[in-house]
Design an enzyme around this catalytic site. Structure first.
Site, short mmCIF file in Angstrom:
data_model
loop_
_atom_site.label_atom_id
_atom_site.label_comp_id
_atom_site.label_asym_id
_atom_site.label_seq_id
_atom_site.Cartn_x
_atom_site.Cartn_y
_atom_site.Cartn_z
N HIS A 239 -5.46 -6.20 6.09
CA HIS A 239 -6.41 -5.44 5.27
C HIS A 239 -7.56 -6.31 4.75
O HIS A 239 -7.62 -7.49 5.04
CB HIS A 239 -5.65 -4.73 4.14
CG HIS A 239 -4.74 -3.66 4.70
ND1 HIS A 239 -4.98 -2.32 4.55
CD2 HIS A 239 -3.61 -3.76 5.45
CE1 HIS A 239 -4.04 -1.64 5.18
NE2 HIS A 239 -3.19 -2.48 5.72
N GLY B 116 0.83 -1.20 0.00
CA GLY B 116 0.00 0.00 0.00
C GLY B 116 0.86 1.25 0.00
O GLY B 116 0.51 2.27 -0.61
N SER B 117 1.98 1.18 0.70
CA SER B 117 2.91 2.32 0.73
C SER B 117 3.46 2.58 -0.67
O SER B 117 3.59 3.73 -1.10
CB SER B 117 4.06 2.05 1.70
OG SER B 117 3.55 1.78 2.97
N ASP C 2 -7.43 1.24 3.69
CA ASP C 2 -8.17 0.64 4.80
C ASP C 2 -9.66 0.54 4.51
O ASP C 2 -10.45 0.30 5.43
CB ASP C 2 -7.98 1.49 6.08
CG ASP C 2 -6.53 1.49 6.53
OD1 ASP C 2 -5.77 0.65 6.05
OD2 ASP C 2 -6.17 2.34 7.37
N ASN D 118 11.23 0.11 -8.76
CA ASN D 118 10.65 -1.19 -9.11
C ASN D 118 9.73 -1.58 -7.97
O ASN D 118 10.20 -1.93 -6.89
CB ASN D 118 11.73 -2.25 -9.33
CG ASN D 118 11.11 -3.60 -9.66
OD1 ASN D 118 9.88 -3.75 -9.63
ND2 ASN D 118 11.93 -4.59 -9.94
N SER E 58 -4.05 -1.46 -0.04
CA SER E 58 -2.99 -2.29 0.57
C SER E 58 -3.53 -3.70 0.73
O SER E 58 -4.69 -3.88 1.11
CB SER E 58 -2.62 -1.76 1.96
OG SER E 58 -1.88 -2.74 2.67
C1 LIG Z 1 -4.24 4.24 5.40
C2 LIG Z 1 -3.04 3.40 5.05
N1 LIG Z 1 -2.30 3.74 3.99
C3 LIG Z 1 -1.23 3.03 3.63
C4 LIG Z 1 -0.83 1.92 4.33
C5 LIG Z 1 0.39 1.17 3.91
O1 LIG Z 1 0.12 -0.12 3.45
P1 LIG Z 1 1.29 -1.23 3.42
O2 LIG Z 1 1.45 -1.70 4.82
O3 LIG Z 1 0.75 -2.29 2.52
O4 LIG Z 1 2.49 -0.57 2.90
C6 LIG Z 1 -1.57 1.54 5.45
C7 LIG Z 1 -1.15 0.34 6.22
O5 LIG Z 1 -1.85 -0.21 7.01
C8 LIG Z 1 -2.69 2.29 5.83
O6 LIG Z 1 -3.41 1.97 6.90
#
Ligand SMILES: Cc1ncc(COP(=O)(O)O)c(C=O)c1O
Length: 479
Positions: free
Chosen positions: A255, A113-114, A221, A323, A250
């Site tokens: 999730h 998600g990041s 989320d 990447n 994510s």
């Molecule tokens: C609102 C939100 N954005 C982004 C992320 C990041 O997701 P990831 O952990 O898959 O990088 C999270 C992670 O829980 C999140 O709660």
């Protein structure tokens, strides 16, 4: 079947001894594959039957976890037998299934998600967007009450996050502060739907339209939450993630669906989709799928940058990219999960409603977050704020619950601007702006916590949570 986030799964080997590989069997690859998949299915059923019952006070009540059956595991093994490894047939199917579910034209898989937030925000910095591109020093309106990587890409690109407060009733952006945050340099709004609860989509869309701003919805989320928009005539109910210029998911195990690590970027705009793909795939200009050459038919006929005519398009870069790709093994798991999204969402809604009803007697002790008007959240968690006049603090109740084997979480960063990563920016008094005093954000940081509502929870889990919260209240003299 469900298990803890990021832990060794319930379907792993029961000891550390290596699996013995017997001598080769005979049979066609197709028949052998079928046999393997049948065995895998059998294995998952057996390991599921082996799981013990929930024992109140002894079993951990998790805040989240992966929920899966033999379909995810057989897909994973099937993909491993393909041994394609990078993006392949499962990735293509999952991208289509996700786009169809959310109700957008395009979905691009990424490895978290990041990464989805990074790719989505990076796309807005592309020179291909001309005057609308986001440049260093441009301002992006967001909130500090949430997850750090909603904001990190803004700072990483040298843009300036402008933080406004949240509405304590919904834990989402206080839309009455949007105008005050606007400046000549504002280019975009980037916001998460907090813990599955949609922000006031119509107010944000209206603000963005008025000032010609981009909107990125961090939908990490909230996959499966809906919002009924009244813009453009008849009320229309759509999934969150379909309103912004770009949105993100994510697929981390906590999730709504999981691929282990994983995520996706969504858009209805073909050119934004191509830019996202470029940032995801090393910044390249070429858009051939993994394993394909010369999709455009002009591989050696482009004139780009200051390169010699016909320089290999496969190795021509229009962005400084990354990447961030997902593997086909992960996509195979996701494909089985995505089919279950409607059921997972129904479970989350039901569990949230059950906890809300079960804790109604304590409305004078906790403020429970409310669904934003015109929304139907597929809740990520059950968020409560311990009231200021309660006879105990957040840390007292959280310690009590954790001691009784109930996992709790805070609202991620609480107030992101108070974290060590902001120390340097705070000292320099540059790199970000705060509008107002973030008083409600601080209240959430100080007094809010949440417990799980995910599909792996049963009525026994929920009753136990209600009982333990009631016990804690009574212990502190709440009547
Ligand atoms: C609102 C939100 N954005 C982004 C992320 C990041 O997701 P990831 O952990 O898959 O990088 C999270 C992670 O829980 C999140 O709660």
């Amino acid at each position: 079947m469900s298990d803890t986030v990021g832990s060794k799964g319930g379907s792993g080997p029961t000891d550390d001894s290596p699996v013995e590989i017997k001598s080769a069997s005979t049979g066609t690859p197709r028949a052998l594959r079928q046999k393997i998949l049948e065995l895998v299915s059998e294995y998952v059923a057996a390991s599921k039957a082996d799981e013990g019952p929930f024992v109140a006070g002894r079993s951990l009540v998790r805040y989240a976890g992966r929920v899966f059956d033999d379909r995810e595991v057989t897909n994973l093994v099937n993909a491993s037998l393909d041994f394609w490894l990078t993006e392949g047939r499962y990735a293509a199917m999952l991208e289509s299934a996700l786009a169809r579910f959310v109700g957008v034209e395009f979905a691009r898989l990424v490895n978290s998600g990041s990464s989805a937030n990074l790719a989505a925000f990076s796309a807005l910095t592309s020179p291909k967007l001309g005057e609308r591109r986001v440049s260093a020093g441009d301002e992006i309106i967001t909130v500090a009450a949430g997850f750090p990587t909603t904001v990190a890409p803004i700072i990483q690109h040298g843009a300036v996050p402008v933080f406004i407060d949240v509405d304590p009733r919904t834990a989402n952006v206080d839309v009455t502060q949007l105008e005050a945050a606007w400046s000549e340099r504002t280019r975009a709004v980037m916001l998460a739907h907090t813990l599955g609860n949609p922000f006031d989509v119509d107010a944000v869309l209206e603000f963005c339209a008025r000032h010609e701003l981009w909107l990125i919805e961090d939908n990490c989320d909230a996959l499966g939450s809906t919002y009924t928009t009244r813009r453009g005539g008849e009320p229309t109910t759509k999934f969150t993630g379909s309103f912004g210029d770009l949105s993100t998911s994510s697929f981390y195990p906590a999730h709504h669906i999981t691929t282990g690590e994983g995520g996706a970027v969504y858009t209805n705009d073909e050119s934004l989709d191509a830019i996202v793909a470029s940032f995801r795939d090393w910044g390249r200009d070429c858009y051939c799928k993994s394993g394909k050459d010369n999709t455009c038919g002009l591989r050696f006929e482009h004139q780009m940058g200051q390169l010699p005519f016909g320089y290999d398009h496969k190795y021509t870069y229009s962005h400084f990219g990354y990447n961030l790709k997902m593997t086909d093994l992960q996509a195979a798991i996701g494909l089985a999960q995505v089919e279950k999204l409607p059921d997972f969402g129904a479970d989350r809604r039901r569990n949230h409603a059950y906890l809300r009803a079960g804790l109604a007697d304590f409305a004078h002790v906790f403020d429970v977050v409310e669904a934003t008007p015109h929304s139907d959240p597929s809740w990520f968690g059950f968020l409560m704020t311990v009231r200021e006049d309660a006879p105990f603090s957040r840390s007292e109740i959280v310690n009590f619950l954790e001691g009784e084997k109930i996992q709790t979480r805070v609202l991620f960063a609480g107030n992101l601007t108070r974290h060590p990563c902001f120390d340097e920016l705070r000292e320099r008094q540059s790199g970000y702006r705060i509008v107002g005093d973030l008083r409600n954000t601080d209240q959430l940081m100080d007094r809010a916590f949440w417990v799980g509502v995910y599909s792996g929870m049963t009525v026994e889990h929920l009753d136990y949570i209600i009982e333990q919260i009631a016990d804690c209240c009574h212990k502190f003299g709440v009547v």
